[in-house]
Design a protein around this motif. Structure first.
Motif: not given
Lengths: 205, 480
Positions: B77-103
């Motif tokens: 359970x810990x494995x799946x919870x950790x893997x999912x949260x890290x993968x989702x964090x990486x996915x959402x951060x991948x969107x962030x760069x241009x947005x943050x740079x523009x602002x």
């Protein structure tokens, strides 16, 4: 019996002080009430024989954090005349807080002198074979049993520091500061310009 | 004196890895002269992806070994919870760069805070002590408060951060109060011992009080009605890149909190918390769906839709069986992917000086860029729960678990609310496909985010067509 009475007295004062922290309109009153709340909870800790934690609470929070906090609150009101003027008004409240604290200290000191059969011995027994030496008990578990939460708490502090600096640090434009490497690297040509000018003639000679 | 036993560091390897990388990113960012937080971004992504692998490598298949004096547990359970949260964090951060740079918000600290937040999620995922659970939660929450306040010159953002901070502190207080009572009733901070003591039936009243407060705290962190008041304001006020992060991975962490504290520690009190969880679930479904109907702001609508999804997730927890928990886990993961996509979409449609926040900003999206419109279609279908997308299986598994647990009326109610929910998701699609704008402007965006959003849409479709692997993983995490 008596320790129960003491407990309820302190608990009542603690709740009252905590309520005052959030209901008082004056920030100085709030801060003073918070001092009282800390003091009272320190007394509660003393009651359960966690002396070290109780003293640490008084030293760290009442002694350092809250004094700093009061400073900051008072700094917000830069007008010194208003502060001076308020002294008489704050005096009754300050005196009240002081008196309550004094009473609490007397209660606790008094309680230790009253014979409490079963109370002290029982609590000491629960602390292990060392007979209730608080600091030793804490020291023996802090870096062994609780090393993981301890390290994590350190990261929480690091995080608080990073977040606070990120939110308040501002690099203003137009500030003048030295760039030493640029100063050292500079060459003669960058700074010095040779200008050829016709020399002034002395016509009247 | 007690003997010091060397802890098995290997069992906590993912947390140690992230903790070390936090320090590395912190220092590396100082030497970054690009002004675009390049080191911080790439190092953070590397740490998160390595974290996914490490979580699986370390924990998967473990049967609950503990280390650090029983405070850290290692299981699937810990494995799946950790893997999912890290993968989702990486996915959402991948969107962030241009947005943050523009602002003008692109700072290394943003990625650093996200990394610390993920560390908090990791800690919660394999916590087996109330103390560790709480510290993990604070690591997560504190970094999120700071991230919401990232745009400090924006009044709406600052207000959102303030609300989030105060309500979050209140929730932490509730949770701590509940934990203190649980400790008082059971005499231990270790979840395994709490479970044993709770099954003994001593101090039942005190334990029930503690459980109630703990559940309220958990509901606050989830954003379940009636403790959802902060969700719309925070989602709307935070910079969209932060909202994307906030809306996806922390839901997995909140689920971890519930599973570790209530399902595992107080599993014997299930009969008592089940009723409260039903109230939370139905309340969230009703409040989320009904309030979402009247929103014109897309971010706010998505916030209310989050509340309704949390309600659905709670239904899986209500079932109280291993099937129910695995359904809730699947729901949390798939919702995380959808939320990341939806907020990523807003990021892509916005540009410097313009936030595509309103639903009417989506008008005629199909004419402007049919690819984006297609991804939007997939996202909305998935949130509605239409077959062919991952959202369908998420809802399906929850309903199945409910029916198996004999709560048919709840399943019927859930379907009814899902139908109501379909209205506002389809309204978005109406704007995208059927509304016309006078002179559609073609969308300009750089390649990076475009690839990410395409991958995100493809993931929703792929998991919708072939959900078996993820479902099997979620079931295996609970030993099914």
């Amino acid at each position: 019996m008596i320790e129960k009475v003491i407990f309820y007295v302190f608990a009542a004062i603690l709740l009252l002080a905590a309520t005052l922290v959030i209901t008082a309109r004056n920030p100085v009153h709030s801060a003073l009430s918070l001092v009282l709340a800390f003091f009272t909870s320190a007394a509660l800790w003393l009651l359960v024989e966690a002396e070290f934690l109780g003293i640490a609470l008084v030293l760290v929070y009442v002694g350092a954090v809250m004094v700093l906090f009061l400073f900051v609150v008072m700094m917000l009101d830069i007008n010194v005349a208003v502060l001076r003027e308020g002294f008489a008004r704050y005096l009754p409240l300050g005196a009240l807080v002081g008196v309550v604290m004094l009473l609490e200290m007397l209660l606790v000191i008094g309680a230790s002198q009253v014979d409490l059969p079963g109370f002290a011995g029982e609590a000491a027994g629960s602390l292990g074979e060392d007979g209730g030496n608080n600091i030793r008990m804490l020291g023996s578990v802090l870096y062994t049993v609780y090393v993981y939460p301890f390290e994590l708490a350190a990261i929480v502090l690091l995080l608080a520091m990073i977040a606070a600096i990120m939110l308040t640090h501002r690099r203003r434009g137009g500030t003048k500061h030295q760039d030493i490497s640029a100063q050292v690297r500079t060459r003669k040509e960058d700074r010095l310009r040779m200008v050829r000018m016709p020399s002034e003639r002395n016509n009247d000679s | 004196m007690m003997n010091f036993e060397m802890p098995q560091f290997a069992l906590a390897a993912p947390e140690i890895w992230l903790g070390v990388m936090v320090c590395v990113v912190l220092v590396a960012d100082l030497f970054d002269r690009s002004g675009e937080a390049r080191f911080a971004f790439w190092l953070t992504q590397l740490s998160l992806l390595a974290g996914v692998w490490l979580a699986f490598y370390t924990h998967w298949g473990d049967s609950g070994q503990t280390t650090f004096n029983g405070m850290v547990v290692s299981d699937s359970l810990a494995a799946l919870l950790k893997a999912a949260s890290a993968a989702l964090a990486a996915l959402t951060l991948a969107y962030s760069r241009d947005y943050l740079r523009d602002r003008g918000l692109l700072k290394g600290e943003f990625y650093l805070l996200a990394l610390i937040a993920t560390l908090g999620m990791f800690v919660m995922a394999s916590a087996s002590s109330l103390l560790v659970l709480y510290i993990g939660l604070e690591l997560l929450s504190l970094s999120l408060y700071a991230m919401v306040a990232l745009d400090r010159d924006n009044r709406v953002g600052s207000e959102a951060a303030m609300k989030y901070f105060i309500l979050g502190a209140l929730a932490s207080g509730m949770l701590l109060y509940g934990m203190s009572m649980i400790y008082g009733a059971t005499g231990s901070l270790l979840i395994g011992e709490i479970m044993l003591a709770a099954s003994g039936g001593e101090n039942a009243l005190l334990l029930a009080f503690g459980m109630t407060f703990a559940l309220v705290g958990v509901a606050f962190k989830f954003g379940a009605a009636p403790f959802h008041m902060w969700v719309p304001d925070v989602y709307q006020g935070a910079p969209t890149a932060v909202t994307a992060f906030l809306g996806s991975a922390p839901k997995i962490a909140a689920l971890a909190l519930f599973l570790r504290l209530l399902a595992e520690g107080l599993g014997d009190l299930q009969a008592q918390w089940q009723v409260m969880a039903i109230i939370l679930a139905v309340g969230s479904l009703a409040a989320g769906n009904l309030f979402a109907l009247v929103q014109t702001n897309f971010k706010r609508m998505l916030a209310y839709s989050t509340v309704s999804h949390i309600g659905f997730l709670f239904l899986g927890l209500v079932a109280g069986s291993e099937e129910g928990y695995s359904a809730a886990l699947f729901y949390a993961i798939s919702y995380g992917i959808m939320a990341a996509g939806a907020f990523g979409m807003i990021i892509l449609l916005s540009h410097k000086g313009f936030e595509a926040e309103q639903i009417e900003d989506l008008n005629g999206l199909n004419d402007r860029h049919s690819g984006y419109a297609l991804v939007m279609l997939l996202l909305m279908f998935s949130m509605t729960g239409i077959p062919g997308t991952v959202g369908f299986y998420a809802k399906w598994l929850v309903l199945q678990a409910l029916v198996e647990a004999g709560l048919v009326w709840l399943a019927v109610l859930a379907v009814l609310f899902a139908v109501i929910g379909a209205f506002y998701y389809l309204r978005v699609l109406k704007a995208v496909y059927f509304e016309r704008v006078e002179n559609p402007q073609p969308l300009v965006s750089s390649r990076g985010p475009r690839v990410v959003v395409a991958a995100n849409g493809a993931l929703i479709l792929l998991l919708g067509l072939f959900p078996d692997t993820l479902i099997a993983l979620c079931r295996a995490a609970f030993g099914l």
